[in-house]
Scaffold this motif. Structure first.
Motif, PDB file in Angstrom:
ATOM      1  N   ASN A  41      32.908  49.401  93.885  1.00  0.00           N
ATOM      2  CA  ASN A  41      33.178  50.083  95.189  1.00  0.00           C
ATOM      3  C   ASN A  41      32.530  51.605  95.200  1.00  0.00           C
ATOM      4  N   ILE A  42      32.414  52.129  94.129  1.00  0.00           N
ATOM      5  CA  ILE A  42      31.774  53.719  94.026  1.00  0.00           C
ATOM      6  C   ILE A  42      30.450  53.475  94.541  1.00  0.00           C
ATOM      7  N   PRO A  43      29.711  52.539  93.630  1.00  0.00           N
ATOM      8  CA  PRO A  43      28.096  52.457  94.329  1.00  0.00           C
ATOM      9  C   PRO A  43      28.094  52.187  95.529  1.00  0.00           C
ATOM     10  N   LEU A  44      28.809  51.071  96.021  1.00  0.00           N
ATOM     11  CA  LEU A  44      28.845  50.791  97.468  1.00  0.00           C
ATOM     12  C   LEU A  44      29.205  51.805  98.548  1.00  0.00           C
ATOM     13  N   LEU A  45      30.074  52.733  98.256  1.00  0.00           N
ATOM     14  CA  LEU A  45      30.492  53.519  99.153  1.00  0.00           C
ATOM     15  C   LEU A  45      29.551  55.039  99.166  1.00  0.00           C
ATOM     16  N   PHE A  46      29.310  55.373  97.903  1.00  0.00           N
ATOM     17  CA  PHE A  46      28.859  56.520  97.732  1.00  0.00           C
ATOM     18  C   PHE A  46      27.204  56.644  97.225  1.00  0.00           C
ATOM     19  N   ASN A  47      26.800  55.355  96.696  1.00  0.00           N
ATOM     20  CA  ASN A  47      25.254  55.332  96.136  1.00  0.00           C
ATOM     21  C   ASN A  47      24.751  56.414  95.201  1.00  0.00           C
ATOM     22  N   VAL A  48      23.819  57.128  95.357  1.00  0.00           N
ATOM     23  CA  VAL A  48      23.223  58.007  94.536  1.00  0.00           C
ATOM     24  C   VAL A  48      24.372  59.130  94.296  1.00  0.00           C
ATOM     25  N   LEU A  49      25.255  59.588  94.958  1.00  0.00           N
ATOM     26  CA  LEU A  49      26.121  60.572  94.876  1.00  0.00           C
ATOM     27  C   LEU A  49      27.252  60.094  93.734  1.00  0.00           C
ATOM     28  N   GLY A  50      27.538  58.618  93.602  1.00  0.00           N
ATOM     29  CA  GLY A  50      28.518  58.241  92.977  1.00  0.00           C
ATOM     30  C   GLY A  50      27.746  58.066  91.502  1.00  0.00           C
ATOM     31  N   GLY A  51      26.342  57.969  91.376  1.00  0.00           N
ATOM     32  CA  GLY A  51      25.832  57.952  90.255  1.00  0.00           C
ATOM     33  C   GLY A  51      25.690  59.288  89.606  1.00  0.00           C
ATOM     34  N   LEU A  52      25.492  60.481  90.581  1.00  0.00           N
ATOM     35  CA  LEU A  52      25.203  61.795  89.926  1.00  0.00           C
ATOM     36  C   LEU A  52      26.882  62.201  89.395  1.00  0.00           C
ATOM     37  N   ALA A  53      27.912  61.718  90.073  1.00  0.00           N
ATOM     38  CA  ALA A  53      29.045  62.013  89.548  1.00  0.00           C
ATOM     39  C   ALA A  53      29.406  61.285  88.311  1.00  0.00           C
ATOM     40  N   PHE A  54      28.934  60.016  88.110  1.00  0.00           N
ATOM     41  CA  PHE A  54      29.234  59.679  86.987  1.00  0.00           C
ATOM     42  C   PHE A  54      28.549  60.140  85.815  1.00  0.00           C
ATOM     43  N   LEU A  55      27.296  60.489  85.823  1.00  0.00           N
ATOM     44  CA  LEU A  55      26.650  61.277  84.959  1.00  0.00           C
ATOM     45  C   LEU A  55      26.974  62.492  84.548  1.00  0.00           C
ATOM     46  N   THR A  56      27.480  63.313  85.491  1.00  0.00           N
ATOM     47  CA  THR A  56      27.981  64.579  85.236  1.00  0.00           C
ATOM     48  C   THR A  56      29.318  64.673  84.707  1.00  0.00           C
ATOM     49  N   LEU A  57      30.231  63.692  85.069  1.00  0.00           N
ATOM     50  CA  LEU A  57      31.359  63.602  84.347  1.00  0.00           C
ATOM     51  C   LEU A  57      31.471  62.831  82.941  1.00  0.00           C
ATOM     52  N   SER A  58      30.189  62.142  82.753  1.00  0.00           N
ATOM     53  CA  SER A  58      30.180  61.829  81.300  1.00  0.00           C
ATOM     54  C   SER A  58      29.584  62.905  80.636  1.00  0.00           C
ATOM     55  N   THR A  59      28.835  63.763  81.103  1.00  0.00           N
ATOM     56  CA  THR A  59      28.690  65.062  80.302  1.00  0.00           C
ATOM     57  C   THR A  59      29.792  65.902  79.900  1.00  0.00           C
ATOM     58  N   HIS A  60      30.630  65.818  80.874  1.00  0.00           N
ATOM     59  CA  HIS A  60      31.803  66.777  80.805  1.00  0.00           C
ATOM     60  C   HIS A  60      32.703  66.286  79.420  1.00  0.00           C
ATOM     61  N   ALA A  61      32.723  64.911  79.539  1.00  0.00           N
ATOM     62  CA  ALA A  61      33.595  63.966  78.607  1.00  0.00           C
ATOM     63  C   ALA A  61      32.990  64.559  77.241  1.00  0.00           C
ATOM     64  N   TYR A  62      31.722  64.290  77.089  1.00  0.00           N
ATOM     65  CA  TYR A  62      30.778  64.528  75.972  1.00  0.00           C
ATOM     66  C   TYR A  62      31.228  65.837  75.400  1.00  0.00           C
ATOM     67  N   ARG A  63      31.135  66.925  76.177  1.00  0.00           N
ATOM     68  CA  ARG A  63      31.486  68.266  75.911  1.00  0.00           C
ATOM     69  C   ARG A  63      32.736  68.469  75.679  1.00  0.00           C
ATOM     70  N   PHE A  64      33.861  67.795  76.001  1.00  0.00           N
ATOM     71  CA  PHE A  64      35.359  67.859  75.795  1.00  0.00           C
ATOM     72  C   PHE A  64      35.532  67.492  74.451  1.00  0.00           C
ATOM     73  N   ILE A  65      34.682  66.153  74.006  1.00  0.00           N
ATOM     74  CA  ILE A  65      34.875  65.526  72.831  1.00  0.00           C
ATOM     75  C   ILE A  65      34.312  66.626  71.856  1.00  0.00           C
ATOM     76  N   ARG A  66      33.014  67.174  71.832  1.00  0.00           N
ATOM     77  CA  ARG A  66      32.718  68.052  71.026  1.00  0.00           C
ATOM     78  C   ARG A  66      33.185  69.419  70.916  1.00  0.00           C
ATOM     79  N   GLY A  67      34.227  69.508  71.812  1.00  0.00           N
ATOM     80  CA  GLY A  67      35.025  70.882  71.674  1.00  0.00           C
ATOM     81  C   GLY A  67      34.168  72.134  72.336  1.00  0.00           C
ATOM     82  N   GLN A  68      33.187  71.824  73.209  1.00  0.00           N
ATOM     83  CA  GLN A  68      32.431  72.890  73.744  1.00  0.00           C
ATOM     84  C   GLN A  68      33.209  73.129  75.136  1.00  0.00           C
TER      85      GLN A  68
END
Length: 651
Positions: A347-374
């Motif tokens: 549903n996210i790719p269907l509704l938001f296409n490239v913006l949904g992909g950008l959000a997924f990449l950005t949130l993955s980066t935030h999750a990585y930084r949180f796990i690393r304690g940054q």
């Protein structure tokens, strides 16, 4: 006095509107597409969950009142659809006599009944645009790029012009985000100046200086409970409109309650005061909406109130009934059970296409930084970015818990998504050549995909239902008294209010005799879904037999129609040959009509149906080239209407 003036200047939010021409062109396109009108039919709920019921109340016509509005266990609030859809429908009813007399135009026809409410909803959809614009201005963000991206989304061009309860939910969510964003900014500025004055007060060396600073402190505006009344009202109305609004409202309310918490001047006492004030201010709105629903569904009357015969059974709380219904997994299975990853993966790719992909990449980066304690590289929790981030994540996470997931459920998160990542599709001066090309490519991908989806959902998807309803409306009016039977298979049902059928539940009175009576129904619509052909023709045979019996016994003329996707044409003809007393005559074909319930198969190079269509020679067997096969395949995306009658041989 100078400091006092500066404080109030900082708290005054005044910005002129300077919007790009491309944005205004997209707004104009939004209204133009609505006026055409959009023939696409996204989901039955866009009609039967709101406007079908309200039109029945306003015009006093026959409608299909769905189970959600059953007085025994109602789960839909009536206040929001009445307030939004009531005015345009009342406008049509009030203006129609004058339009007929002076302009010779009947407004109670399918076109106006479809378009006028949608135009009104389009006007209301500008609330989303304004809230996004205002939030960007408050926090000094680029609103021009974001508004263009927002207005070009097919969600805005299609969904936001339909009478979905999700469309109304998006409006309430946008308003709530703006109100909380204003309160956060106001609190940040007041707290900053308050802490600054307290620091100056401690550093003051004379009593006179301390008195002056203390007076300045008393002139700081109140902020702790700012907008509490309107925020609580928006939340309660949003929850009554759709109880899923709880998931959308949680992040903004959380941020509103936590404003300034942890600073020197705001403590847990303020936090508890805010909760108490919010709950207290919510009670009147909730009681009002409960009273409206209880009166509408017949649980309480004015006579009950006057005689004080009111008990707990006299009230109905529709959001509570909604939750009780959806908690039961057996009920959800009736509407379709989906995997819990459907929102995230489909549903996210269907509704938001490239913006949904950008959000997924950005949130993955935030999750990585949180796990690393940054933690220093993460957005500040009490910032506008934090508000929008949580307003994007939490609603999707909450709605993913439920196994029934449709794309329209998460369309309100478009607003925080555009705020966070809408500007990422536009290159800036600091970007390199490759990064500019990437952003330009993503932006054009966004535009192209949304154009295609606007055409598909706005005009192709179930696109034959509206023109069929329009033709049916004029045929019923032109053949008054003739019984009309319509059987639909593998397609959505016709919105009954478009046909403007005379009410069969209303009690009429003969002026001459005073005799009271009810009209007998003369139009019957049967929705059989995706049943097998054998069962479908058993139903057709049964309805045809009943209609013939009434014709011979009471001289009741009839017309029986079968509406089906063109992809089932061969199957319908094959099954009809088994019934020698039934004749099927192809009456109309409406293009385009995309129906997932009966997708056509791509024809082979010896497909007899395509050969007949192309060569018009039944006996010739030729090979069909790929272009003709594609053309034949595309012609199968239509809605075919058959006239069903008894065979001339039998007669």
């Amino acid at each position: 006095m100078f400091l006092k003036t500066q404080i109030f200047k900082a708290l005054a939010f005044k910005n002129p509107i300077r919007l790009p021409i491309s944005y205004w062109m997209l707004v104009g396109l939004r209204f133009l597409l609505t006026l055409l009108p959009q023939r696409g039919y996204i989901h039955p709920d866009e009609f039967f969950q709101n406007i079908e019921v309200i039109a029945g109340d306003v015009f006093g016509v026959d409608i299909a009142r769905t189970w959600e509005f059953n007085p025994k266990f109602p789960i839909r609030n009536i206040f929001v659809p009445k307030m939004i859809l009531g005015p345009p429908l009342i406008f049509i009813r009030a203006l129609n006599p004058y339009a007929k007399s002076y302009l010779k135009v009947d407004l109670a026809t399918p076109y106006y009944l479809l378009v006028v409410p949608r135009i009104f909803i389009c006007l209301l959809s500008l609330i989303n645009d304004y809230c996004l614009y205002r939030t960007c201005v408050l926090y000094g963000q680029n609103f021009r790029n974001r508004l263009v991206i927002f207005a070009s989304s097919y969600i805005v061009l299609v969904y936001c012009c339909r009478s979905f309860s999700n469309t109304f939910e998006m409006m309430f969510f946008s308003i709530l985000l703006l109100l909380v964003a204003e309160c956060m900014l106001r609190s940040d500025r007041v707290i900053y100046h308050n802490e600054y004055l307290q620091e100056k007060y401690r550093q003051a060396k004379t009593p006179v200086e301390r008195v002056k600073i203390f007076k300045l402190t008393t002139h700081l505006p109140a902020h702790s409970l700012s907008r509490v009344i309107i925020i609580s009202a928006v939340v309660i109305i949003g929850v009554f409109n759709r109880p899923t609004f709880i998931g959308f409202a949680f992040p903004p309310i959380f941020f509103w309650l936590h404003r300034g918490l942890g600073s020197k001047v705001i403590g847990f006492k303020d936090f508890h005061y805010r909760i108490f004030a919010f709950v207290l201010c919510s009670v009147p709105t909730a009681l009002f909406l409960i009273l409206v629903d209880s009166g509408y569904y017949g649980y309480i009357t004015m006579a009950d109130v006057e005689s004080l015969k009111v008990s707990w059974d006299s009230w109905v709380v529709t959001p509570l009934n909604f939750l009780r219904y959806n908690i039961d997994s057996k009920n959800l299975m009736q509407h379709g059970v989906h995997p819990r990853w459907l929102h995230l993966a489909v549903n996210i790719p269907l509704l938001f296409n490239v913006l949904g992909g950008l959000a997924f990449l950005t949130l993955s980066t935030h999750a990585y930084r949180f796990i690393r304690g940054q933690y220093s590289k993460l957005p500040r929790i009490q910032s506008i970015t934090g508000l929008m981030l949580f307003s994007l994540i939490i609603p999707i996470a909450v709605l993913s818990i439920f196994p029934h997931q449709e794309p329209r459920f998460i369309i309100p998160v478009l607003v925080p998504l555009i705020y966070l990542y809408g500007n990422h599709l536009h290159p800036n001066e600091s970007n390199g050549i490759n990064y500019r090309r990437l952003k330009n490519g993503l932006r054009w991908t966004w535009f192209v995909v949304n154009i295609l989806l606007t055409i598909f959902f706005g005009f192709f998807h179930q696109g034959g239902i509206y023109p069929f309803a329009k033709s049916l409306h004029y045929e019923i009016k032109g053949n008054y008294g003739t019984h009309t039977h319509v059987i639909l298979t593998h397609s959505y049902s016709i919105p009954t209010y478009l046909l403007q059928l005379e009410s069969t539940t209303k009690i009429w009175k003969n002026r001459n005799t005073g005799h009271k009576y009810r009209l007998a129904p003369s139009t019957f619509i049967y929705k059989y879904g995706s049943i097998p052909m054998r069962e479908l023709f058993m139903k057709i045979d049964e309805e045809l037999s009943n209609a013939e019996a009434l014709l011979h016994k009471h001289k009741k003329n009839y017309r029986l129609y079968l509406a089906s996707p063109c992809s089932l044409h061969q199957k319908i003809l094959s099954e009809s040959y088994k019934y020698h007393h039934i004749d099927l005559v192809e009456d109309f074909s409406y293009y385009p009509h995309f129906c997932t319930e009966a997708l056509p198969e791509f024809p082979s190079n010896h497909d007899q149906y395509c050969i007949k269509e192309i060569s018009k020679n039944k006996s010739t067997a030729i090979d069909i080239n790929i272009i003709d096969r594609i053309s034949c395949y595309l012609r199968k995306f239509c809605l075919k209407v058959y006239r069903v009658k008894t065979s001339d041989y039998i007669k």
